[in-house]
Design a protein around this motif. Structure first.
Motif, PDB file in Angstrom:
ATOM      1  N   PHE A 238       1.248  -1.394  -0.115  1.00  8.05           N
ATOM      2  CA  PHE A 238       0.006   0.165   0.386  1.00  8.05           C
ATOM      3  C   PHE A 238       0.870   1.224  -0.466  1.00  8.05           C
ATOM      4  CE2 PHE A 238      -2.348  -3.424   2.186  1.00  8.05           C
ATOM      5  CZ  PHE A 238      -3.467  -3.712   1.661  1.00  8.05           C
TER       6      PHE A 238
ATOM      7  N   TYR B  74      -3.751  10.494   2.369  1.00  3.51           N
ATOM      8  CA  TYR B  74      -4.375   9.245   1.598  1.00  3.51           C
ATOM      9  C   TYR B  74      -3.512   8.160   2.414  1.00  3.51           C
ATOM     10  CZ  TYR B  74      -4.832   5.643  -2.212  1.00  3.51           C
ATOM     11  OH  TYR B  74      -5.120   4.879  -2.937  1.00  3.51           O
ATOM     12  N   ASN B  75      -4.468   6.844   2.416  1.00  6.42           N
ATOM     13  CA  ASN B  75      -4.508   5.733   2.579  1.00  6.42           C
ATOM     14  C   ASN B  75      -4.657   4.341   2.083  1.00  6.42           C
ATOM     15  OD1 ASN B  75      -4.007   3.537   4.604  1.00  6.42           O
ATOM     16  ND2 ASN B  75      -3.900   4.596   6.391  1.00  6.42           N
TER      17      ASN B  75
ATOM     18  N   SER C  91      -4.503   1.981   2.049  1.00  5.37           N
ATOM     19  CA  SER C  91      -5.089   0.296   3.002  1.00  5.37           C
ATOM     20  C   SER C  91      -6.458   0.598   3.017  1.00  5.37           C
ATOM     21  CB  SER C  91      -4.464   0.042   4.333  1.00  5.37           C
ATOM     22  OG  SER C  91      -4.603   1.258   5.182  1.00  5.37           O
ATOM     23  N   THR C  92      -6.997   1.540   3.582  1.00  6.87           N
ATOM     24  CA  THR C  92      -8.421   1.970   3.138  1.00  6.87           C
ATOM     25  C   THR C  92      -9.292   2.291   1.948  1.00  6.87           C
ATOM     26  OG1 THR C  92      -7.556   4.625   4.717  1.00  6.87           O
ATOM     27  CG2 THR C  92      -8.211   1.998   6.111  1.00  6.87           C
ATOM     28  N   ASN C  93      -8.229   3.318   1.184  1.00  4.80           N
ATOM     29  CA  ASN C  93      -8.525   3.963   0.033  1.00  4.80           C
ATOM     30  C   ASN C  93      -9.421   5.575   0.708  1.00  4.80           C
ATOM     31  OD1 ASN C  93      -8.927   4.146  -2.596  1.00  4.80           O
ATOM     32  ND2 ASN C  93     -10.330   2.874  -2.856  1.00  4.80           N
ATOM     33  N   ILE C  94      -8.615   6.057   1.830  1.00  2.00           N
ATOM     34  CA  ILE C  94      -9.413   7.185   2.076  1.00  2.00           C
ATOM     35  C   ILE C  94      -8.253   8.446   1.691  1.00  2.00           C
ATOM     36  CG2 ILE C  94     -10.223   8.305   4.308  1.00  2.00           C
ATOM     37  CD1 ILE C  94     -10.947   5.628   5.589  1.00  2.00           C
ATOM     38  N   SER C  95      -9.472   9.764   0.777  1.00  2.00           N
ATOM     39  CA  SER C  95      -8.455  10.988   1.391  1.00  2.00           C
ATOM     40  C   SER C  95      -9.055  11.359   2.025  1.00  2.00           C
ATOM     41  CB  SER C  95      -8.687  11.548  -0.328  1.00  2.00           C
ATOM     42  OG  SER C  95      -8.375  10.391  -0.951  1.00  2.00           O
ATOM     43  N   THR C  96      -8.204  12.308   2.603  1.00  2.00           N
ATOM     44  CA  THR C  96      -8.639  13.864   3.678  1.00  2.00           C
ATOM     45  C   THR C  96      -7.934  15.063   3.512  1.00  2.00           C
ATOM     46  OG1 THR C  96      -7.677  11.641   5.327  1.00  2.00           O
ATOM     47  CG2 THR C  96      -7.870  14.383   6.318  1.00  2.00           C
TER      48      THR C  96
END
Length: 446
Positions: A54, A73-74, A76-81
């Motif tokens: 990842f 952006y992570n 492993s979780t596919n989350i953008s902040t």
């Protein structure tokens, strides 16, 4: 110094594994996206043991758990902040961490660090030695013209390029040209620079013409963005063409038709580059010698009339102007007089020939008519004579029975080439006699 070769290789491999290949800085356009070219180092053995890999992007501080840092952006979780969307487009298993940040805004300007996580917990590493700084601007980057045109020679092939930064290759800018030469051929393409960032490149080829001299050629890049209107940036370059004299012509002051005693100035004008060292020489039709240089000024007399022309010259060539006539009022051009005389003479000669021809035709017609009339009269007379002769010879002549009967005699005398017809009128009836008398012949009447 490193005495153990294997140890040295291990150290080099270790340092290589802790580096990421990123541009140190990239400029993004607000309301658009930005693509970050990225590659990272990891030992082969660690990569081979990976069950999953990842990517993580950290803003501001490299420490993953630091309160001042922000994981934007992570993988492993596919989350953008803080962003509408972040997408790693590279293949991490091939050490490619290229990433696209969408809809960047001005508050996104900062340092960003890449972190890789290989699971199950074999490799967790943040590449803190080489972050990338994303600078967000409301205006696009300036365009680049190559080469920097100074001067080109006429009729030479010119290659001109205009390039615009493409921080978001998924939404690249479009390049347009204005005020281009007629012979221009344009080819656009997307190019990758050495730092793996990209730009839009437009190549223009044309043949330089003197009509393009001092022409302002403009290149405009239009960037699509998430706003009310697109952003544009423009760059202009002035084309300078070196060429020999063109459009050489003469002006006469006060006019081309003047009276004797008038001061006249003839001026030669021409387009050329360079023009500072251009010379003008004056010539007159029928004269072998050059008259003067520069402007030609003189007081008019009758010998000054005629046809003049000038020759413009610079270091690249020469050009002759068209001839212009200076007319001195009250005088006539000799060639014009000769032409008029010849023309009038030709007209008069033609008229005389036509008149003579018509007169000859009339005389011929009159002669033929008279001959026809004369022949017809003689033929008629002869017919009368033979008719009378036939009458006398074909009938028995009877003597008059009494003295009251009257005898008519006719006489033709050929000695005088005349025919004489005599008729005598009597009462009761008329008898016509014809007598033919030739030389040496007599005809007795009893």
């Amino acid at each position: 110094m490193c005495n153990d070769i294997l140890k040295c290789l291990f150290i080099l491999l270790f340092w290589f594994s802790e580096t990421a290949n990123l541009p140190s800085r990239i400029t993004a356009l607000s309301g658009s996206c930005v693509q970050i070219p990225c590659a990272f180092g990891v030992p082969d053995n660690e990569l081979k043991k990976a069950e999953s890999i990842f990517g993580v992007w950290i803003k501001h501080e490299h420490a993953f758990l630091n309160s001042g840092s922000l994981v934007v952006y992570n993988g492993s979780t596919n989350i953008s902040t803080g962003f509408s969307r972040i997408e790693i487009t590279g293949n991490l298993s091939q050490r490619d961490c290229t990433t696209v940040f969408y809809d960047v805004m001005n508050n996104h300007s900062d340092n960003y660090y890449f972190r890789v996580e290989i699971k199950p917990q074999y490799w967790l590493y943040t590449y803190n030695l080489n972050p990338i700084y994303i600078s967000v601007s409301d205006s696009p980057q300036p365009l680049i013209f190559t080469p920097d045109l100074k001067e080109v020679k006429e009729n030479t092939t010119v290659n001109l390029s205009c390039s615009a930064e493409a921080p978001c290759p998924k939404q690249p800018p479009t390049i347009s040209w204005s005020n281009t030469p007629e012979s221009a051929h344009i080819t656009p393409q997307l190019q990758e620079k050495p730092d793996k960032t990209q730009s839009v490149f437009s190549h223009m080829t044309f043949k330089a013409s003197y009509m393009d001299h001092k022409k302002n050629i403009s290149c405009t890049a239009t960037y699509p963005r998430k706003s009310s209107k697109d952003s544009t940036v423009e760059t202009t370059v002035m084309l300078r063409v070196l060429f020999p004299p063109k459009e050489t012509r003469i002006t006469i002051d006060p006019s081309a038709s003047v009276s004797v005693g008038t001061n006249v100035t003839l001026t030669c004008k021409s387009k050329a580059n360079p023009s500072d060292n251009m010379t003008f020489s004056w010539h007159k039709r029928g004269q072998a010698n050059q008259l003067d240089l520069g402007e030609l000024t003189f007081t008019v007399n009758r010998s000054r009339g005629g046809w003049y022309f000038c020759i413009a010259k610079n270091e690249h060539g020469t050009q002759n102007s068209e001839e212009i006539q200076l007319i001195v009022e009250g005088s006539f051009d000799q060639s014009l007089i000769i032409g008029c005389v010849v023309g009038v003479s030709a007209i008069l000669l033609t008229f005389l020939l036509i008149t003579l021809f018509l007169r000859v035709q009339r005389v011929k017609a009159s002669t033929i008519m008279e001959t026809d009339v004369s022949d017809q009269g003689l033929e008629k007379q002869v017919q009368t004579i033979y008719a009378n002769g036939g009458f006398v010879s074909g009938e028995e002549l009877e003597m008059p029975k009494d003295e009251n009967d009257i005898v008519h005699y006719g006489e033709i005398d050929f000695s005088t080439s005349q025919t004489k017809i005599t008729s005598v009128q009597g009462s009761g009836q008329e008898t016509v006699y014809a007598e033919v008398r030739g030389p040496g012949m007599e005809m007795n009447q009893d």
